[in-house]
Design a protein around this motif. Structure first.
Motif, PDB file in Angstrom:
ATOM      1  N   GLY A  14       0.955  -1.278  -0.453  1.00  0.00           N
ATOM      2  CA  GLY A  14      -0.125  -0.149  -0.177  1.00  0.00           C
ATOM      3  C   GLY A  14       0.557   1.323  -0.042  1.00  0.00           C
ATOM      4  N   SER A  15       2.265   1.159   0.613  1.00  0.00           N
ATOM      5  CA  SER A  15       3.199   2.381   0.531  1.00  0.00           C
ATOM      6  C   SER A  15       3.578   2.548  -0.674  1.00  0.00           C
ATOM      7  CB  SER A  15       4.098   2.610   1.782  1.00  0.00           C
ATOM      8  OG  SER A  15       3.174   2.482   2.625  1.00  0.00           O
ATOM      9  N   ILE A  16       3.626   1.906  -1.209  1.00  0.00           N
ATOM     10  CA  ILE A  16       4.473   1.758  -2.187  1.00  0.00           C
ATOM     11  C   ILE A  16       3.602   2.347  -3.266  1.00  0.00           C
ATOM     12  CG2 ILE A  16       5.704   0.493  -4.738  1.00  0.00           C
ATOM     13  CD1 ILE A  16       6.182  -1.702  -2.233  1.00  0.00           C
ATOM     14  N   ALA A  17       2.169   1.892  -3.635  1.00  0.00           N
ATOM     15  CA  ALA A  17       1.482   2.300  -4.441  1.00  0.00           C
ATOM     16  C   ALA A  17       1.071   3.698  -4.501  1.00  0.00           C
ATOM     17  CB  ALA A  17       0.049   1.452  -4.085  1.00  0.00           C
ATOM     18  N   LEU A  18       0.780   4.107  -2.742  1.00  0.00           N
ATOM     19  CA  LEU A  18       0.877   5.672  -2.582  1.00  0.00           C
ATOM     20  C   LEU A  18       2.237   6.439  -2.883  1.00  0.00           C
ATOM     21  CD1 LEU A  18      -0.463   4.417   0.868  1.00  0.00           C
ATOM     22  CD2 LEU A  18      -2.461   6.092  -0.983  1.00  0.00           C
ATOM     23  N   GLY A  19       2.877   5.696  -2.447  1.00  0.00           N
ATOM     24  CA  GLY A  19       4.573   6.870  -2.994  1.00  0.00           C
ATOM     25  C   GLY A  19       4.375   7.112  -4.269  1.00  0.00           C
ATOM     26  N   LEU A  20       4.550   5.990  -4.662  1.00  0.00           N
ATOM     27  CA  LEU A  20       4.424   6.109  -6.409  1.00  0.00           C
ATOM     28  C   LEU A  20       2.913   6.014  -7.440  1.00  0.00           C
ATOM     29  CD1 LEU A  20       7.166   2.965  -6.970  1.00  0.00           C
ATOM     30  CD2 LEU A  20       7.569   5.612  -6.750  1.00  0.00           C
ATOM     31  N   LYS A  21       1.909   6.481  -6.632  1.00  0.00           N
ATOM     32  CA  LYS A  21       1.223   6.524  -7.403  1.00  0.00           C
ATOM     33  C   LYS A  21       0.653   5.093  -8.947  1.00  0.00           C
ATOM     34  CE  LYS A  21      -0.002  11.255  -6.477  1.00  0.00           C
ATOM     35  NZ  LYS A  21       1.255  12.057  -5.206  1.00  0.00           N
ATOM     36  N   ALA A  22       1.067   4.013  -8.217  1.00  0.00           N
ATOM     37  CA  ALA A  22       0.678   3.178  -8.612  1.00  0.00           C
ATOM     38  C   ALA A  22      -0.655   2.201  -8.966  1.00  0.00           C
ATOM     39  CB  ALA A  22       1.978   1.664  -8.371  1.00  0.00           C
ATOM     40  N   ARG A  23      -1.108   1.536  -9.844  1.00  0.00           N
ATOM     41  CA  ARG A  23      -1.902   0.460 -10.059  1.00  0.00           C
ATOM     42  C   ARG A  23      -2.314  -0.948  -8.849  1.00  0.00           C
ATOM     43  NH1 ARG A  23      -2.039   0.096 -14.696  1.00  0.00           N
ATOM     44  NH2 ARG A  23      -1.658  -1.682 -15.164  1.00  0.00           N
ATOM     45  N   GLY A  24      -2.964  -1.086  -8.103  1.00  0.00           N
ATOM     46  CA  GLY A  24      -2.684  -1.985  -7.002  1.00  0.00           C
ATOM     47  C   GLY A  24      -3.767  -2.964  -7.154  1.00  0.00           C
ATOM     48  N   MET A 110      13.528  -2.235   4.070  1.00  0.00           N
ATOM     49  CA  MET A 110      13.628  -2.337   5.641  1.00  0.00           C
ATOM     50  C   MET A 110      13.381  -1.214   6.092  1.00  0.00           C
ATOM     51  SD  MET A 110      15.354  -5.238   6.300  1.00  0.00           S
ATOM     52  CE  MET A 110      15.549  -4.799   7.232  1.00  0.00           C
ATOM     53  N   ALA A 111      11.294  -1.373   6.147  1.00  0.00           N
ATOM     54  CA  ALA A 111      10.488  -0.063   6.701  1.00  0.00           C
ATOM     55  C   ALA A 111       9.562  -0.907   7.752  1.00  0.00           C
ATOM     56  CB  ALA A 111      10.335   0.898   6.128  1.00  0.00           C
ATOM     57  N   GLY A 112       8.690  -0.016   8.430  1.00  0.00           N
ATOM     58  CA  GLY A 112       8.542  -0.304   9.073  1.00  0.00           C
ATOM     59  C   GLY A 112       6.599   0.738   9.529  1.00  0.00           C
ATOM     60  N   SER A 113       5.598   0.302  10.864  1.00  0.00           N
ATOM     61  CA  SER A 113       4.494   1.080  10.751  1.00  0.00           C
ATOM     62  C   SER A 113       4.315   0.275  12.688  1.00  0.00           C
ATOM     63  CB  SER A 113       3.640   1.553  10.123  1.00  0.00           C
ATOM     64  OG  SER A 113       2.945   2.095  10.590  1.00  0.00           O
ATOM     65  N   GLY A 120      -1.403   1.278   8.319  1.00  0.00           N
ATOM     66  CA  GLY A 120      -0.826   2.146   8.292  1.00  0.00           C
ATOM     67  C   GLY A 120      -0.104   2.466   7.269  1.00  0.00           C
ATOM     68  N   ALA A 121      -0.403   2.524   5.887  1.00  0.00           N
ATOM     69  CA  ALA A 121       0.581   2.603   4.708  1.00  0.00           C
ATOM     70  C   ALA A 121       0.570   3.869   4.241  1.00  0.00           C
ATOM     71  CB  ALA A 121      -0.419   2.204   3.566  1.00  0.00           C
ATOM     72  N   LEU A 205       6.971  -0.396  25.609  1.00  0.00           N
ATOM     73  CA  LEU A 205       6.431   0.131  24.784  1.00  0.00           C
ATOM     74  C   LEU A 205       7.059  -0.087  23.327  1.00  0.00           C
ATOM     75  CD1 LEU A 205       3.616   3.162  25.639  1.00  0.00           C
ATOM     76  CD2 LEU A 205       3.408   0.339  25.345  1.00  0.00           C
ATOM     77  N   ASP A 206       8.147   0.960  22.955  1.00  0.00           N
ATOM     78  CA  ASP A 206       9.081   0.463  22.072  1.00  0.00           C
ATOM     79  C   ASP A 206       9.701  -0.561  21.465  1.00  0.00           C
ATOM     80  OD1 ASP A 206       8.618   3.403  21.540  1.00  0.00           O
ATOM     81  OD2 ASP A 206      10.261   4.142  22.126  1.00  0.00           O
ATOM     82  N   THR A 207      10.223  -0.973  22.598  1.00  0.00           N
ATOM     83  CA  THR A 207      11.500  -3.200  22.900  1.00  0.00           C
ATOM     84  C   THR A 207      10.368  -3.585  22.380  1.00  0.00           C
ATOM     85  OG1 THR A 207      11.629  -2.509  25.014  1.00  0.00           O
ATOM     86  CG2 THR A 207      13.490  -1.114  23.713  1.00  0.00           C
ATOM     87  N   THR A 208       9.075  -3.575  22.662  1.00  0.00           N
ATOM     88  CA  THR A 208       8.384  -4.311  22.566  1.00  0.00           C
ATOM     89  C   THR A 208       7.554  -5.303  21.367  1.00  0.00           C
ATOM     90  OG1 THR A 208       6.685  -3.796  24.448  1.00  0.00           O
ATOM     91  CG2 THR A 208       8.298  -5.040  25.079  1.00  0.00           C
ATOM     92  N   ARG A 209       7.737  -3.792  20.710  1.00  0.00           N
ATOM     93  CA  ARG A 209       6.722  -3.779  19.855  1.00  0.00           C
ATOM     94  C   ARG A 209       6.378  -4.132  18.246  1.00  0.00           C
ATOM     95  NH1 ARG A 209       7.062  -2.041  14.682  1.00  0.00           N
ATOM     96  NH2 ARG A 209       9.654  -1.201  14.313  1.00  0.00           N
ATOM     97  N   LEU A 210       7.555  -5.069  18.775  1.00  0.00           N
ATOM     98  CA  LEU A 210       7.849  -6.138  17.286  1.00  0.00           C
ATOM     99  C   LEU A 210       7.077  -7.458  18.082  1.00  0.00           C
ATOM    100  CD1 LEU A 210      11.148  -5.847  15.765  1.00  0.00           C
ATOM    101  CD2 LEU A 210       8.834  -5.055  15.079  1.00  0.00           C
ATOM    102  N   ALA A 211       6.756  -7.392  19.169  1.00  0.00           N
ATOM    103  CA  ALA A 211       6.227  -8.354  19.851  1.00  0.00           C
ATOM    104  C   ALA A 211       4.996  -8.648  19.344  1.00  0.00           C
ATOM    105  CB  ALA A 211       6.380  -8.767  21.545  1.00  0.00           C
ATOM    106  N   GLY A 212       4.046  -7.367  18.897  1.00  0.00           N
ATOM    107  CA  GLY A 212       2.815  -7.940  18.420  1.00  0.00           C
ATOM    108  C   GLY A 212       2.723  -7.856  16.674  1.00  0.00           C
ATOM    109  N   ALA A 213       3.506  -7.995  15.687  1.00  0.00           N
ATOM    110  CA  ALA A 213       3.635  -8.790  14.942  1.00  0.00           C
ATOM    111  C   ALA A 213       2.432  -9.909  14.374  1.00  0.00           C
ATOM    112  CB  ALA A 213       4.643  -8.979  14.027  1.00  0.00           C
ATOM    113  N   ARG A 214       2.222  -9.850  13.159  1.00  0.00           N
ATOM    114  CA  ARG A 214       1.438 -10.450  12.970  1.00  0.00           C
ATOM    115  C   ARG A 214       1.952 -11.972  12.752  1.00  0.00           C
ATOM    116  NH1 ARG A 214       0.510 -11.358   7.771  1.00  0.00           N
ATOM    117  NH2 ARG A 214       2.263 -10.093   6.841  1.00  0.00           N
ATOM    118  N   ARG A 215       1.102 -13.063  13.238  1.00  0.00           N
ATOM    119  CA  ARG A 215       1.573 -14.572  14.165  1.00  0.00           C
ATOM    120  C   ARG A 215       2.540 -14.932  12.781  1.00  0.00           C
ATOM    121  NH1 ARG A 215      -1.371 -16.979  17.432  1.00  0.00           N
ATOM    122  NH2 ARG A 215      -1.666 -15.044  18.637  1.00  0.00           N
TER     123      ARG A 215
END
Length: 272
Positions: A14-24, A110-113, A120-121, A205-215
């Motif tokens: 979604g972020s690529i599509a928004l950034g490049l105004k690309a078709r998705g 290498m990016a995330g949110s 989050g895109a 909160l910052d150091t445990t953010r990745l613990a909430g990644a999609r299973r």
């Protein structure tokens, strides 16, 4: 300007599509509807999305990437294909089975949110972030140059790597932080229970953010090279044992040296 299409409209796609105004396009209808609401030009079918595109980004999980590449190649065998999968050896190996004329360049932004998925895109998600470029035998100079050009348009910093080097580095840069974050979240809640939620500040909160990644993503990363990740976790355990030993002995000098070394390491990580 090269026409760009994106397959897979999660956080990265979604972020690529928004950034490049690309078709998705996404195989989930609700995601396609949400993407249209966010201003992404979303096709009704995969064929419609990629037809006419000179460069196609696939932004789906590593395990699903080979099948998506094969499907895209059937519609646009002359386009340059690139991906955003977190592992590269397996994807580059799979790219060898694509039709002979298809050019493929491995990629890994290498990016995330903190906000997962398409919600989050953001068009500027990749600004100032590394975008790992991993050419293979199906890459030529023109294809690599095209991918780099579009990555730079997104504001990212392209970094060239070989596939084996990429996957080895990801154990330390991506998989290990996720595992350590998961362990930290577990032990804090085990000791403090529900109180941890009302007491936690930005550090926890910052150091445990990745613990909430999609299973599914977390499992994919942790199980991609179990032996290498286990060895990395043992390295962290050994380093923590050094600090624990200094604390038990009330050795202020040892603790100070440990923390000074950590601060220097942090500065190395931040240098870009």
């Amino acid at each position: 300007m090269t026409e760009v299409a994106v397959v897979g409209l999660g956080l990265i796609g979604g972020s690529i599509a928004l950034g490049l105004k690309a078709r998705g396009w996404d195989d989930d209808r609700a995601t396609r509807d949400f993407a249209r609401g966010r201003g992404i030009s979303t096709a009704a079918s995969l064929e419609e999305a990629v037809t006419g595109a000179g460069l196609i980004f696939t932004a789906v999980p590593t395990a699903g990437t080979p099948a998506v590449l094969r499907a895209v190649a059937e519609f646009v065998p002359t386009a340059v294909l690139t991906d955003a999968a977190s592992l590269k050896v397996s994807v580059l190996r799979a790219s060898l089975s694509l039709p002979p004329q298809v050019r493929f360049v491995g990629g890994h932004p290498m990016a995330g949110s903190a906000v997962p998925g398409l919600a989050g895109a953001a068009a500027d998600l990749f600004a100032g972030r590394p975008w790992l470029i991993v050419p293979g035998t199906r890459s030529d100079a023109a294809a690599v140059a095209l991918v780099i050009e579009e990555v730079v348009r997104l504001g990212a910093d392209p970094v060239m790597l070989e596939a084996e080097e990429h996957d080895a580095a990801m154990t330390w840069i991506s998989h290990l932080p996720l595992a350590v974050s998961a362990a930290l979240a577990r032990v804090v809640v085990e000791k403090l229970g529900m109180k941890s939620g009302s007491l936690a500040g930005p550090g926890l909160l910052d150091t445990t953010r990745l613990a909430g990644a999609r299973r599914e993503l977390a499992l994919e990363l942790c199980l991609s090279d179990p032996g290498r990740l286990a060895a990395a976790l043992q390295s962290v355990s050994q380093d923590l044992a050094v600090m624990a030993d200094g604390l038990k002995k009330d050795d202020h000098t040892a603790i100070e040296e440990f923390l000074k070394g950590a601060a220097r390491a942090r500065q190395t990580i931040r240098k870009r």
